[in-house]
Design an enzyme around this catalytic site. Structure first.
Site, short mmCIF file in Angstrom:
data_model
loop_
_atom_site.label_atom_id
_atom_site.label_comp_id
_atom_site.label_asym_id
_atom_site.label_seq_id
_atom_site.Cartn_x
_atom_site.Cartn_y
_atom_site.Cartn_z
N GLU A 236 -4.24 -14.88 3.04
CA GLU A 236 -4.44 -13.77 3.98
C GLU A 236 -5.94 -13.54 4.21
O GLU A 236 -6.39 -13.33 5.33
CB GLU A 236 -3.79 -12.50 3.42
CG GLU A 236 -3.96 -11.29 4.34
CD GLU A 236 -3.37 -10.00 3.78
OE1 GLU A 236 -2.79 -10.02 2.67
OE2 GLU A 236 -3.49 -8.96 4.45
N THR B 272 -10.61 -4.50 0.60
CA THR B 272 -11.82 -4.00 1.28
C THR B 272 -13.06 -4.80 0.87
O THR B 272 -13.04 -5.56 -0.12
CB THR B 272 -12.06 -2.52 0.90
OG1 THR B 272 -12.35 -2.45 -0.50
CG2 THR B 272 -10.86 -1.64 1.23
N GLU C 253 -15.62 -3.68 -0.52
CA GLU C 253 -16.04 -3.27 -1.87
C GLU C 253 -15.19 -3.98 -2.94
O GLU C 253 -15.72 -4.41 -3.98
CB GLU C 253 -15.90 -1.75 -2.04
CG GLU C 253 -16.90 -0.93 -1.23
CD GLU C 253 -16.54 -0.82 0.26
OE1 GLU C 253 -15.40 -1.20 0.64
OE2 GLU C 253 -17.38 -0.37 1.05
N GLY D 291 -23.49 -3.14 28.23
CA GLY D 291 -23.83 -1.81 28.76
C GLY D 291 -22.58 -0.94 28.89
O GLY D 291 -21.66 -1.04 28.08
N GLY E 214 -6.37 -6.35 3.74
CA GLY E 214 -6.37 -7.56 2.90
C GLY E 214 -7.34 -7.46 1.73
O GLY E 214 -7.73 -8.48 1.15
N THR F 17 0.82 -1.22 0.00
CA THR F 17 0.00 0.00 0.00
C THR F 17 0.85 1.27 0.00
O THR F 17 1.87 1.35 0.68
CB THR F 17 -0.91 0.00 1.24
OG1 THR F 17 -1.65 -1.23 1.25
CG2 THR F 17 -1.88 1.17 1.22
N PHE G 277 0.70 2.32 6.05
CA PHE G 277 -0.14 1.31 6.73
C PHE G 277 0.58 -0.05 6.81
O PHE G 277 -0.08 -1.09 6.72
CB PHE G 277 -1.47 1.10 6.00
CG PHE G 277 -2.29 2.33 5.74
CD1 PHE G 277 -2.36 3.34 6.68
CD2 PHE G 277 -3.01 2.47 4.57
CE1 PHE G 277 -3.13 4.48 6.46
CE2 PHE G 277 -3.80 3.60 4.33
CZ PHE G 277 -3.85 4.61 5.28
C1 LIG Z 1 -4.12 -1.41 10.40
C2 LIG Z 1 -3.78 -1.61 8.95
C3 LIG Z 1 -2.80 -2.53 8.60
C4 LIG Z 1 -2.43 -2.69 7.25
N1 LIG Z 1 -1.37 -3.51 6.93
C5 LIG Z 1 -0.88 -3.49 5.67
C6 LIG Z 1 0.34 -4.17 5.34
O1 LIG Z 1 0.96 -4.82 6.18
N2 LIG Z 1 0.81 -4.07 4.07
C7 LIG Z 1 0.17 -3.35 3.11
O2 LIG Z 1 0.65 -3.30 1.99
N3 LIG Z 1 -1.01 -2.71 3.38
C8 LIG Z 1 -1.52 -2.75 4.63
N4 LIG Z 1 -2.68 -2.06 4.94
C9 LIG Z 1 -3.37 -1.33 3.88
C10 LIG Z 1 -4.69 -1.93 3.45
O3 LIG Z 1 -4.46 -3.10 2.70
C11 LIG Z 1 -5.40 -0.82 2.67
O4 LIG Z 1 -5.80 0.17 3.60
C12 LIG Z 1 -6.57 -1.35 1.87
O5 LIG Z 1 -6.14 -2.18 0.83
C13 LIG Z 1 -7.38 -0.19 1.27
O6 LIG Z 1 -6.56 0.70 0.58
P1 LIG Z 1 -6.66 2.27 0.92
O7 LIG Z 1 -6.60 2.44 2.39
O8 LIG Z 1 -5.63 2.97 0.10
O9 LIG Z 1 -8.10 2.69 0.45
P2 LIG Z 1 -8.55 3.11 -1.03
O10 LIG Z 1 -8.04 2.14 -2.01
O11 LIG Z 1 -8.22 4.54 -1.22
O12 LIG Z 1 -10.13 2.95 -0.88
C14 LIG Z 1 -10.93 3.89 -0.17
C15 LIG Z 1 -12.38 3.43 -0.22
O13 LIG Z 1 -12.81 3.36 -1.57
C16 LIG Z 1 -13.28 2.08 -1.87
N5 LIG Z 1 -12.93 1.73 -3.25
C17 LIG Z 1 -11.68 1.73 -3.81
N6 LIG Z 1 -11.76 1.35 -5.09
C18 LIG Z 1 -13.07 1.09 -5.34
C19 LIG Z 1 -13.79 0.64 -6.49
N7 LIG Z 1 -13.17 0.35 -7.64
N8 LIG Z 1 -15.14 0.50 -6.40
C20 LIG Z 1 -15.78 0.78 -5.24
N9 LIG Z 1 -15.15 1.19 -4.12
C21 LIG Z 1 -13.81 1.34 -4.17
C22 LIG Z 1 -12.60 1.15 -0.88
O14 LIG Z 1 -13.34 -0.05 -0.71
C23 LIG Z 1 -12.60 2.02 0.35
O15 LIG Z 1 -13.86 1.95 0.97
C24 LIG Z 1 -3.10 -1.95 6.26
C25 LIG Z 1 -4.11 -1.05 6.62
C26 LIG Z 1 -4.42 -0.86 7.94
C27 LIG Z 1 -5.45 0.19 8.29
#
Ligand SMILES: Cc1cc2nc3c(=O)[nH]c(=O)nc-3n(C[C@H](O)[C@H](O)[C@H](O)COP(=O)(O)OP(=O)(O)OC[C@H]3O[C@@H](n4cnc5c(N)ncnc54)[C@H](O)[C@@H]3O)c2cc1C
Length: 378
Positions: free
Chosen positions: A236, A360, A362, A334, A358, A119, A149
């Site tokens: 995963e 989202t 969506e 509660g 892993g 990410t 992240f």
């Molecule tokens: C605590 C934590 C641990 C993590 N650990 C790791 C890690 O070890 N390694 C790593 O690489 N990543 C890690 N991540 C990242 C995680 O995999 C991402 O946060 C996740 O894949 C979503 O990417 P984003 O946050 O950039 O959201 P975005 O991709 O920006 O998405 C934002 C929103 O838009 C929605 N969305 C995006 N595209 C579409 C679409 N085409 N159609 C409809 N809706 C859409 C998504 O579902 C989401 O609701 C971690 C995240 C957290 C919070």
């Protein structure tokens, strides 16, 4: 209970539960926990003996995750202690003995910690659009960019990093995986990120400025990174699905116990029909999700075909069940359910990541829809 479940439960009760509140406050788990888990064989469960693992299959790996949560641990603890579950499978699959000796064996022995960095600040769902570059220069790649992240990234000794080795706009075919040592000049942990839940699991923002990485640290062929990442996502996602079901089950158990103990208006909560039906719903939702998730995992472990859409359905079903049950558990407790350090409060916060990490909810639906519609078009 089989031998593995018993081992995990005893380890969790002895080595994890008493310390978890302190690790939640500290924002990380100590390296000594990795050593202790390796010593009793937990870190190596599900990894081949040829690479330093203890053998076993997918079902054993999932059993470890389930039992840790059922015995009072948490999904955050699993994220922190078993980050190698996402950092190493690509490396193991290459069969590259140099990389295996250097990164896999010491990690399974509890001596080193690895992360997976896919990410980026610009986006996580669109893996094919990642921008961190790796330019070949002699026997090295020179890496520039940023990741965010990243689980265990604050403590990591190495990071399996998704980079663009192809030209800008090369899409998924231009993505490769490189193992980067965190002692490399130009590699920096720019921030330790504070989160809603998973407090005991450190999460990092990483910066790469002209980081030289030996070309020998390339994982698999150049340009194969995207396919490798997608292939290993299945494990995963199933693990997250199991953790979501286990969190729901644990919260149900804690709620049943609480409803027997807590008296209001002269009778235990467990005597109120509205409470009993709420518990029944929690149990139904949890059991149905659990049956689908474990059924799919058993198929995969037996080598039967399991589609990406089925794995996505398992994750979304388990996450929906977990979301419902953790919310109901807090409500039944509660005010006590709202207090920091109460177990259901921790699960409520920890559970929120399940539909984000892993892949989202969506993105899971996109995978399901694509399989449905492509089949219809065919
Ligand atoms: C605590 C934590 C641990 C993590 N650990 C790791 C890690 O070890 N390694 C790593 O690489 N990543 C890690 N991540 C990242 C995680 O995999 C991402 O946060 C996740 O894949 C979503 O990417 P984003 O946050 O950039 O959201 P975005 O991709 O920006 O998405 C934002 C929103 O838009 C929605 N969305 C995006 N595209 C579409 C679409 N085409 N159609 C409809 N809706 C859409 C998504 O579902 C989401 O609701 C971690 C995240 C957290 C919070």
């Amino acid at each position: 209970m089989n031998e593995l479940s018993d081992l995990v439960r005893r380890f969790t009760v002895r080595e994890i539960v008493p310390h978890l509140p302190g690790w939640e406050r500290a924002g990380e788990v100590p390296r000594s926990l990795h050593a202790a888990a390796a010593k009793v064989g937990l870190l190596g469960v599900g990894w081949p003996e040829e690479v330093g693992g203890g053998g076993g299959d997918l079902l054993d790996t999932l059993t470890v995750a389930e039992e840790i949560i059922l015995a009072g641990g948490s999904s955050g603890l699993i994220a922190a202690l078993f980050t190698h579950g996402i950092a190493l499978p690509h490396v193991v699959a290459t069969g590259d003995s140099r990389l295996i000796d250097r990164y896999v064996r010491p990690t399974l022995a509890g001596e080193t910690i690895g992360s997976l960095a896919v990410t980026e600040p610009d986006g996580g769902s669109d893996v094919a659009g990642l921008r961190t570059t790796a330019r070949r220069d002699g026997d090295d790649y020179v890496v520039n960019g940023g990741k965010t992240f990243i689980t265990s990234g604050v403590r990591a000794d190495f990071v399996t990093t998704a980079v663009r080795t192809g030209p800008p706009g090369s899409g998924y075919g231009g993505v490769s995986l490189l193992v980067v040592d965190t002692t490399s000049p130009g590699f920096t942990v720019t921030r330790s990120l504070e989160k809603m839940g998973w407090h005991c699991s450190d999460t990092a923002e990483l910066s790469f400025v002209d980081v030289r990485v030996p070309a020998a640290n390339l994982v698999g062929p150049e340009g194969s990174g995207f396919v490798q990442i997608m292939r290993h996502f299945a494990g995963e996602r199933l693990s997250m699905a199991v953790q979501a079901c286990a969190t729901a089950r644990r919260c149900l158990e804690l709620s049943i116990e609480w409803c027997h103990r807590r008296h209001t208006f002269g009778a235990p909560l467990a005597h109120r029909q509205v409470v009993r039906h709420r518990l029944a719903e929690m149990a139904r939702i949890t059991e149905v999700a659990r049956a689908y998730v474990w059924g799919l995992a058993a198929k995969r472990a037996a080598g039967q075909p399991v589609t990406r859409a089925q794995v996505a359905m398992a994750k979304n079903t388990a996450v929906a069940a977990c979301d419902h049950v953790v919310d109901a558990a807090v409500q039944l407790h509660g005010g006590a359910g709202y207090l920091r350090d109460s177990e259901v409060e921790r699960h409520y916060r920890d559970a929120r990541i399940m539909g984000i990490g892993g892949g989202t909810t969506e993105i899971m639906n996109e995978i399901i829809a694509k399989e449905l519609l492509d089949a219809g078009a065919g």
